[in-house]
Design a protein around this motif. Structure first.
Motif, PDB file in Angstrom:
ATOM      1  N   VAL A  34       0.874  -1.186   0.000  1.00 13.15           N
ATOM      2  CA  VAL A  34       0.000   0.000   0.000  1.00 13.15           C
ATOM      3  C   VAL A  34       0.900   1.220   0.000  1.00 13.15           C
ATOM      4  CG1 VAL A  34      -1.816   1.302   1.201  1.00 13.15           C
ATOM      5  CG2 VAL A  34      -1.802  -1.199   1.329  1.00 13.15           C
ATOM      6  N   SER A  35       0.608   2.181  -0.875  1.00 13.50           N
ATOM      7  CA  SER A  35       1.372   3.423  -0.940  1.00 13.50           C
ATOM      8  C   SER A  35       0.417   4.595  -0.745  1.00 13.50           C
ATOM      9  CB  SER A  35       2.071   3.516  -2.307  1.00 13.50           C
ATOM     10  OG  SER A  35       2.714   4.772  -2.428  1.00 13.50           O
ATOM     11  N   THR A  36       0.766   5.478   0.185  1.00 18.11           N
ATOM     12  CA  THR A  36      -0.017   6.710   0.355  1.00 18.11           C
ATOM     13  C   THR A  36       0.920   7.898   0.144  1.00 18.11           C
ATOM     14  OG1 THR A  36       0.379   6.783   2.738  1.00 18.11           O
ATOM     15  CG2 THR A  36      -1.634   5.664   1.998  1.00 18.11           C
ATOM     16  N   PRO A  37       0.433   9.060  -0.226  1.00 19.28           N
ATOM     17  CA  PRO A  37      -0.977   9.387  -0.435  1.00 19.28           C
ATOM     18  C   PRO A  37      -1.516   8.818  -1.747  1.00 19.28           C
ATOM     19  CG  PRO A  37       0.387  11.253  -1.042  1.00 19.28           C
ATOM     20  CD  PRO A  37       1.317  10.217  -0.481  1.00 19.28           C
ATOM     21  N   MET A  38      -2.847   8.655  -1.816  1.00 18.18           N
ATOM     22  CA  MET A  38      -3.470   8.251  -3.076  1.00 18.18           C
ATOM     23  C   MET A  38      -3.860   9.489  -3.886  1.00 18.18           C
ATOM     24  SD  MET A  38      -5.774   4.995  -1.871  1.00 18.18           S
ATOM     25  CE  MET A  38      -6.475   4.612  -3.492  1.00 18.18           C
TER      26      MET A  38
ATOM     27  N   ALA B   8     -17.208  13.838 -11.049  1.00 20.47           N
ATOM     28  CA  ALA B   8     -18.375  14.375 -11.758  1.00 20.47           C
ATOM     29  C   ALA B   8     -18.929  15.580 -10.997  1.00 20.47           C
ATOM     30  CB  ALA B   8     -19.437  13.290 -11.919  1.00 20.47           C
ATOM     31  N   GLU B   9     -18.991  15.453  -9.672  1.00 17.37           N
ATOM     32  CA  GLU B   9     -19.498  16.555  -8.850  1.00 17.37           C
ATOM     33  C   GLU B   9     -18.588  17.781  -8.972  1.00 17.37           C
ATOM     34  OE1 GLU B   9     -22.464  16.412  -7.254  1.00 17.37           O
ATOM     35  OE2 GLU B   9     -22.081  18.528  -6.809  1.00 17.37           O
ATOM     36  N   PHE B  10     -17.286  17.514  -8.976  1.00 19.51           N
ATOM     37  CA  PHE B  10     -16.311  18.611  -9.097  1.00 19.51           C
ATOM     38  C   PHE B  10     -16.503  19.366 -10.421  1.00 19.51           C
ATOM     39  CE2 PHE B  10     -12.062  19.725 -10.849  1.00 19.51           C
ATOM     40  CZ  PHE B  10     -11.796  20.821 -10.023  1.00 19.51           C
ATOM     41  N   PHE B  11     -16.655  18.616 -11.511  1.00 19.23           N
ATOM     42  CA  PHE B  11     -16.800  19.299 -12.812  1.00 19.23           C
ATOM     43  C   PHE B  11     -18.177  19.952 -12.964  1.00 19.23           C
ATOM     44  CE2 PHE B  11     -13.164  16.559 -13.901  1.00 19.23           C
ATOM     45  CZ  PHE B  11     -12.319  17.543 -14.376  1.00 19.23           C
ATOM     46  N   ALA B  12     -19.195  19.388 -12.299  1.00 19.54           N
ATOM     47  CA  ALA B  12     -20.539  19.954 -12.439  1.00 19.54           C
ATOM     48  C   ALA B  12     -20.706  21.222 -11.608  1.00 19.54           C
ATOM     49  CB  ALA B  12     -21.581  18.908 -12.038  1.00 19.54           C
ATOM     50  N   SER B  13     -20.166  21.210 -10.371  1.00 18.86           N
ATOM     51  CA  SER B  13     -20.498  22.308  -9.458  1.00 18.86           C
ATOM     52  C   SER B  13     -19.281  22.986  -8.853  1.00 18.86           C
ATOM     53  CB  SER B  13     -21.367  21.765  -8.317  1.00 18.86           C
ATOM     54  OG  SER B  13     -20.565  20.910  -7.491  1.00 18.86           O
ATOM     55  N   GLY B  14     -18.101  22.422  -9.089  1.00 17.66           N
ATOM     56  CA  GLY B  14     -16.909  22.996  -8.465  1.00 17.66           C
ATOM     57  C   GLY B  14     -16.704  22.520  -7.026  1.00 17.66           C
ATOM     58  N   ARG B  15     -17.655  21.692  -6.528  1.00 16.06           N
ATOM     59  CA  ARG B  15     -17.522  21.187  -5.152  1.00 16.06           C
ATOM     60  C   ARG B  15     -16.300  20.295  -5.022  1.00 16.06           C
ATOM     61  NH1 ARG B  15     -22.620  17.899  -3.151  1.00 16.06           N
ATOM     62  NH2 ARG B  15     -21.028  16.849  -1.912  1.00 16.06           N
ATOM     63  N   THR B  16     -15.514  20.486  -3.961  1.00 16.08           N
ATOM     64  CA  THR B  16     -14.292  19.682  -3.819  1.00 16.08           C
ATOM     65  C   THR B  16     -14.346  18.720  -2.631  1.00 16.08           C
ATOM     66  OG1 THR B  16     -13.300  21.410  -2.471  1.00 16.08           O
ATOM     67  CG2 THR B  16     -12.792  21.468  -4.829  1.00 16.08           C
ATOM     68  N   ASP B  17     -15.420  18.780  -1.821  1.00 16.72           N
ATOM     69  CA  ASP B  17     -15.412  17.958  -0.602  1.00 16.72           C
ATOM     70  C   ASP B  17     -15.373  16.458  -0.907  1.00 16.72           C
ATOM     71  OD1 ASP B  17     -18.007  18.596  -1.578  1.00 16.72           O
ATOM     72  OD2 ASP B  17     -18.892  17.704   0.219  1.00 16.72           O
ATOM     73  N   LEU B  18     -16.041  16.014  -1.967  1.00 14.50           N
ATOM     74  CA  LEU B  18     -16.016  14.581  -2.278  1.00 14.50           C
ATOM     75  C   LEU B  18     -14.614  14.164  -2.730  1.00 14.50           C
ATOM     76  CD1 LEU B  18     -19.428  13.971  -4.098  1.00 14.50           C
ATOM     77  CD2 LEU B  18     -18.824  13.469  -1.728  1.00 14.50           C
ATOM     78  N   LEU B  19     -13.987  15.015  -3.546  1.00 18.52           N
ATOM     79  CA  LEU B  19     -12.610  14.716  -3.966  1.00 18.52           C
ATOM     80  C   LEU B  19     -11.673  14.706  -2.765  1.00 18.52           C
ATOM     81  CD1 LEU B  19     -11.895  16.680  -7.276  1.00 18.52           C
ATOM     82  CD2 LEU B  19     -12.183  14.212  -6.951  1.00 18.52           C
ATOM     83  N   ASP B  20     -11.887  15.641  -1.846  1.00 20.53           N
ATOM     84  CA  ASP B  20     -11.034  15.703  -0.653  1.00 20.53           C
ATOM     85  C   ASP B  20     -11.203  14.458   0.209  1.00 20.53           C
ATOM     86  OD1 ASP B  20     -10.167  18.143  -1.529  1.00 20.53           O
ATOM     87  OD2 ASP B  20     -11.499  19.317  -0.240  1.00 20.53           O
ATOM     88  N   GLY B  21     -12.384  13.818   0.133  1.00 18.91           N
ATOM     89  CA  GLY B  21     -12.625  12.624   0.950  1.00 18.91           C
ATOM     90  C   GLY B  21     -12.238  11.328   0.252  1.00 18.91           C
ATOM     91  N   TYR B  22     -11.776  11.416  -1.015  1.00 21.81           N
ATOM     92  CA  TYR B  22     -11.500  10.194  -1.797  1.00 21.81           C
ATOM     93  C   TYR B  22     -10.527   9.254  -1.090  1.00 21.81           C
ATOM     94  CZ  TYR B  22      -9.115   7.185  -5.127  1.00 21.81           C
ATOM     95  OH  TYR B  22      -8.535   6.093  -5.707  1.00 21.81           O
ATOM     96  N   GLU B  23      -9.385   9.797  -0.703  1.00 24.46           N
ATOM     97  CA  GLU B  23      -8.341   8.927  -0.153  1.00 24.46           C
ATOM     98  C   GLU B  23      -8.811   8.210   1.124  1.00 24.46           C
ATOM     99  OE1 GLU B  23      -4.396  10.375   0.032  1.00 24.46           O
ATOM    100  OE2 GLU B  23      -3.843   9.036   1.651  1.00 24.46           O
ATOM    101  N   GLU B  24      -9.454   8.947   1.996  1.00 21.81           N
ATOM    102  CA  GLU B  24      -9.870   8.331   3.256  1.00 21.81           C
ATOM    103  C   GLU B  24     -10.893   7.219   3.011  1.00 21.81           C
ATOM    104  OE1 GLU B  24     -11.597  11.001   6.185  1.00 21.81           O
ATOM    105  OE2 GLU B  24     -12.188   9.196   7.297  1.00 21.81           O
TER     106      GLU B  24
END
Ligand code: FAD
Ligand code: DHB
Length: 384
Positions: free
Chosen positions: A268-272, A310-326
């Protein structure tokens, strides 16, 4: 070239991501350093978790799976003189699907062929922490090319370049090489079993799997330094017959279509994630194959990343991307543990303490509903 998401690697992770993004109106380009023929011929995984199968069907790339996939409601665990069934359906209400990764990749490729550049070289990732992320490569005709994009996804497997493009001081890796390997064959003979058999044997582990009602896939534990030339077909079949043997049951042998040796590793290698670069699948983690988790984990990463992008490109929201790794890592560590645990239970080692511990564990897993349920829910996969 310009796109929203540049994807490195046309394995199952990269191709499925490209497909899921296109269904959500996000553009992507995939670069792959091998030829299409090579990518379509690689024989690898064969067990799909229910969640993996459902996602492929939902993404409109489950036609072959629905036509040819085999639903398995359990597996057999075996040790000398005993073959016991773990009933996934009864214990968890879920099943797994037997369907070759090769077939999954072929169907994904057919859906995404216009977006994939095959046989590229010198792939490199640029400026993922700056304003102009890009991927450069040399195309199949020898012309240098560059894709400018908002996001780069490293789906280029364990030997790819994207993980290495994260500066070494920022990376943490956890790694174990096992003191054995798997020799796998694909054989043109109907399986000698209705469901997979995972067998402990004093000579070493053996696995009877399949690809269809007419093709068998079988594996043998061998030493990591073993050479394939030293394993002619007769020797492979004879070792399989011994290790999988049970009174009153016979292993059908047949023509061997493919034969290879795979090392076993937990990694396993982090960060993802590093700036605009996201890693998915084997680029970030490898499990030993005993739990049948590698492909499923790659798909699970993509199942988290695609809607976040998809959410990031649709609305600019970054919280889902920020939660990806966790979110991705929670599943990665669960599967890494399960794959290690199955491997430790089933492979023989020179340490004399291992044998009685393994046999005790096998007996326990096959006689306690609690222990059997734990194996079953990990094997069929936790819900996405
Ligand atoms: P990959 O499939 O490795 O795809 C990465 C792609 O990137 C490749 O096409 C590669 O050519 C390309 N690439 C690499 N470097 C570059 C570069 N520099 N530029 C451009 N492209 C690049 N998993 C299971 O779930 N169940 C199983 O039953 C199972 N059995 C297995 C049996 C075997 C023998 C093996 C070897 C693996 C098995 N696995 C299994 C694991 C599974 O095959 C992998 O986990 C899965 O392929 C990971 O998908 P991926 O898309 O992340 O990576
Ligand atoms: C197969 C591979 C695995 O690693 C496993 O645990 C079960 C089946 C297969 O290739 O069929």
């Amino acid at each position: 070239m310009r796109t929203q998401v540049a994807i490195i690697g046309a394995g199952p992770a990269g191709l499925l991501l490209s497909r899921l993004l296109s269904l959500r109106g996000v553009d992507s380009i995939v670069v792959e350093n091998r030829s299409r023929a090579h990518v379509e011929a690689r024989i690898r995984a064969g067990v799909l978790e229910q969640g993996t199968a459902d996602l492929l069907v939902e993404a409109g790339v489950g036609t072959r799976l629905r036509a040819d996939g085999l639903r398995h409601d359990g597996v057999h665990l075996q040790w000398p003189g005993e073959r016991r069934r773990i009933d996934f359906r009864a214990l968890t209400g879920r099943s797994v699907w037997i369907h070759g990764q090769t077939e999954v990749v072929k169907e994904l490729l057919a859906a995404r062929e216009e977006e994939v550049h095959f046989s590229v070289s010198d792939t490199a990732v640029h400026d993922v922490t700056g304003p102009t992320p890009s991927v450069s490569f040399v195309d199949s005709s020898g012309t240098p090319r560059r894709i400018t994009c908002s996001i780069v996804v490293g789906a280029d497997g364990f030997h790819g370049v994207s993980r290495e493009s994260i500066p070494a001081p920022l990376r943490t890796t956890w790694e174990r090489d096992y003191p054995y390997a798997w020799l796998g064959i694909l054989a043109d003979v109907p399986p000698s079993t209705d469901e997979l058999i995972y067998a402990w044997h004093p000579d070493g582990f053996a696995l009877h799997s399949m690809r269809s009602t007419t093709r068998s896939r079988l594996y043998l534990q061998v030493d990591p330094g073993e050479r394939i030339e030293d394993w002619p077909d007769d020797r492979v079949w004879s070792a399989l017959a011994t290790r999988l043997g049970l009174p009153g049951w016979e292993l059908r042998a047949g023509p061997v279509l493919d034969k290879g040796i795979t090392p076993m590793r937990s990694f396993v290698s982090t960060p993802m994630r590093h700036g605009a670069l996201f890693l998915v699948g084997d680029a970030a983690h490898i499990v030993p194959p005993t739990g049948a988790k590698g492909l499923n984990l790659a798909v699970a990463d993509v199942a988290v990343l695609a809607p976040a992008l998809a959410e990031f490109f649709a609305s600019g929201r970054t919280d889902l991307l920020d939660g990806y790794e966790e979110r991705a890592l929670r599943r990665v560590w669960r599967s890494t543990h399960f794959a290690w645990w199955m491997t430790a239970m089933l492979h023989t080692s020179p340490d004399p303490l291992d044998r009685p511990l393994q046999l005790s564990q096998l007996e326990y897993v096959c006689s306690s509903a609690a222990a059997a349920t734990s194996l079953a829910e990990n094997y069929v996969g936790l819900p996405h």
